[in-house]
Design a protein around this motif. Sequence first.
Motif, PDB file in Angstrom:
ATOM      1  N   ALA A   1       0.948  -1.174  -0.073  1.00 58.97           N
ATOM      2  CA  ALA A   1      -0.115  -0.063  -0.188  1.00 58.97           C
ATOM      3  C   ALA A   1       0.932   1.427  -0.009  1.00 58.97           C
ATOM      4  O   ALA A   1       0.467   2.466  -0.504  1.00 58.97           O
ATOM      5  N   ALA A   2       1.967   1.091   0.652  1.00 57.78           N
ATOM      6  CA  ALA A   2       3.120   2.367   0.836  1.00 57.78           C
ATOM      7  C   ALA A   2       3.990   2.365  -0.385  1.00 57.78           C
ATOM      8  O   ALA A   2       4.626   3.369  -0.463  1.00 57.78           O
ATOM      9  N   SER A   3       4.046   1.436  -1.325  1.00 56.72           N
ATOM     10  CA  SER A   3       4.826   1.591  -2.529  1.00 56.72           C
ATOM     11  C   SER A   3       4.689   2.486  -3.412  1.00 56.72           C
ATOM     12  O   SER A   3       3.558   3.037  -3.600  1.00 56.72           O
ATOM     13  N   ILE A   4       5.477   2.820  -4.251  1.00 55.04           N
ATOM     14  CA  ILE A   4       5.308   3.700  -5.389  1.00 55.04           C
ATOM     15  C   ILE A   4       4.214   2.963  -6.484  1.00 55.04           C
ATOM     16  O   ILE A   4       4.610   1.884  -6.749  1.00 55.04           O
ATOM     17  N   PRO A   5       3.396   3.584  -6.850  1.00 57.73           N
ATOM     18  CA  PRO A   5       2.233   3.041  -7.573  1.00 57.73           C
ATOM     19  C   PRO A   5       2.617   3.218  -9.354  1.00 57.73           C
ATOM     20  O   PRO A   5       2.117   4.025 -10.004  1.00 57.73           O
ATOM     21  N   ASP A   6       3.639   2.344  -9.493  1.00 58.21           N
ATOM     22  CA  ASP A   6       4.342   2.473 -10.797  1.00 58.21           C
ATOM     23  C   ASP A   6       4.012   1.046 -11.526  1.00 58.21           C
ATOM     24  O   ASP A   6       4.294   0.761 -12.636  1.00 58.21           O
ATOM     25  N   GLY A   7       3.324   0.151 -10.891  1.00 59.53           N
ATOM     26  CA  GLY A   7       2.978  -1.343 -11.375  1.00 59.53           C
ATOM     27  C   GLY A   7       4.051  -2.344 -11.324  1.00 59.53           C
ATOM     28  O   GLY A   7       4.092  -3.388 -11.754  1.00 59.53           O
ATOM     29  N   TYR A   8       5.220  -1.819 -10.657  1.00 60.70           N
ATOM     30  CA  TYR A   8       6.236  -2.621 -10.215  1.00 60.70           C
ATOM     31  C   TYR A   8       6.443  -3.378  -8.715  1.00 60.70           C
ATOM     32  O   TYR A   8       7.126  -4.240  -8.740  1.00 60.70           O
ATOM     33  N   THR A   9       5.530  -2.990  -8.069  1.00 64.47           N
ATOM     34  CA  THR A   9       5.244  -3.983  -6.853  1.00 64.47           C
ATOM     35  C   THR A   9       3.665  -4.229  -6.906  1.00 64.47           C
ATOM     36  O   THR A   9       2.776  -3.286  -6.726  1.00 64.47           O
ATOM     37  N   LEU A  10       3.590  -5.502  -6.813  1.00 64.72           N
ATOM     38  CA  LEU A  10       2.139  -5.861  -6.980  1.00 64.72           C
ATOM     39  C   LEU A  10       1.923  -6.920  -5.408  1.00 64.72           C
ATOM     40  O   LEU A  10       2.949  -7.513  -5.263  1.00 64.72           O
ATOM     41  N   LEU A  11       0.698  -7.130  -5.178  1.00 65.87           N
ATOM     42  CA  LEU A  11       0.358  -8.155  -4.366  1.00 65.87           C
ATOM     43  C   LEU A  11      -0.518  -9.130  -4.925  1.00 65.87           C
ATOM     44  O   LEU A  11      -1.449  -8.709  -5.548  1.00 65.87           O
ATOM     45  N   LEU A  12      -0.086 -10.636  -4.500  1.00 69.17           N
ATOM     46  CA  LEU A  12      -0.729 -11.670  -4.733  1.00 69.17           C
ATOM     47  C   LEU A  12      -1.754 -11.949  -3.688  1.00 69.17           C
ATOM     48  O   LEU A  12      -1.107 -12.240  -2.639  1.00 69.17           O
ATOM     49  N   ALA A  13      -3.122 -11.192  -3.535  1.00 77.37           N
ATOM     50  CA  ALA A  13      -3.764 -11.165  -2.195  1.00 77.37           C
ATOM     51  C   ALA A  13      -4.523 -12.581  -2.149  1.00 77.37           C
ATOM     52  O   ALA A  13      -4.933 -13.108  -3.154  1.00 77.37           O
TER      53      ALA A  13
END
Length: 329
Positions: A83-95
Amino acid sequence: MLTAIRSCLLAAIFLGPLSSAFAQAPAPYPDRPVRLIIAFVPGGATDTMARQILGDLAQALGQPVVIENRPGANGYLAWQHVAASIPDGYTLLLAENALAMSQALHKKATSSFDPLTQYDAIASVATSPMVLVVANNVQANTVQELIAFSKAGPQKMNYASAGIGSVTHLVMEVFRDGVGMEAVHVPYKGGGQAVADVIAGHIPVTFASTQVAKGLVESGRIKALAVTSTARSPALPSVPTLKEAGVNHADVDLRFWYGILGPKGIPDAAKAKLDKAVSTVMSDPKVRDRLAKLDIAPDYAPGKALAAKLANEIRNWSAFVDAKNIKPE
């Protein structure tokens, strides 16, 4: 001569900014590896799911996809990191459904975290049932016999979970409520430890993923009493569903479900590329066959549908938790 020089100068003036704009244009997404964050330890249900599609997702995106396990705080360490990561598409979550369950249970304690407002939903991925398993020293081969066994002892029966607020914790609470069975919650630091103690006969019962339970049941190390899917599991076809076992339970989804999310604000072009990649992977016959062997059913849906599902899951689990007065222990 002066006319030629003047023309060159004018061209430089007008074309200079244009060529600078071309030089500074961002590279098409993605142009480097993508991190896929998993909130739990390697070898668990979510980690297993991720590794089954990792190479295919990388191929669809044209860049490596790297799994990063960030266990801790019942998932919140990873969830808040994304949630706190840069919203550039390079940090994602498999929820997974743990995100909705934990939010329902801990919503007051974690008021600074809200997955509905802090995430962009990318796409739903898949679902998979859970299995009610018991130790071999438990005198029960059916759900009804387990209920009788729980009432036969001088004290309440214990049950194991992967931790407070975990999927196995709240699924067991729904099961207990549905059958009227009393049992004491014994939280472990992960599903692996919980299942290990059931195998050893130290604790009678838990829920496990079909991926974990299948081999243990087939080798006779534990017994399976029911699955949480609406139809029998192809991985354990002789095991009845909860409904077949006579269990009526609250209106909540007792299966694992998986979806990809990212920090709020990911560019639309990146979201579209990710959505298309997930759709491509989950419709690939080779991927579907591979997942079927683990009793994982591809269940692709676009981000809007995943966002609606997450909201519905949080609402349904909150209603159950509040109605049954379940508290974080």
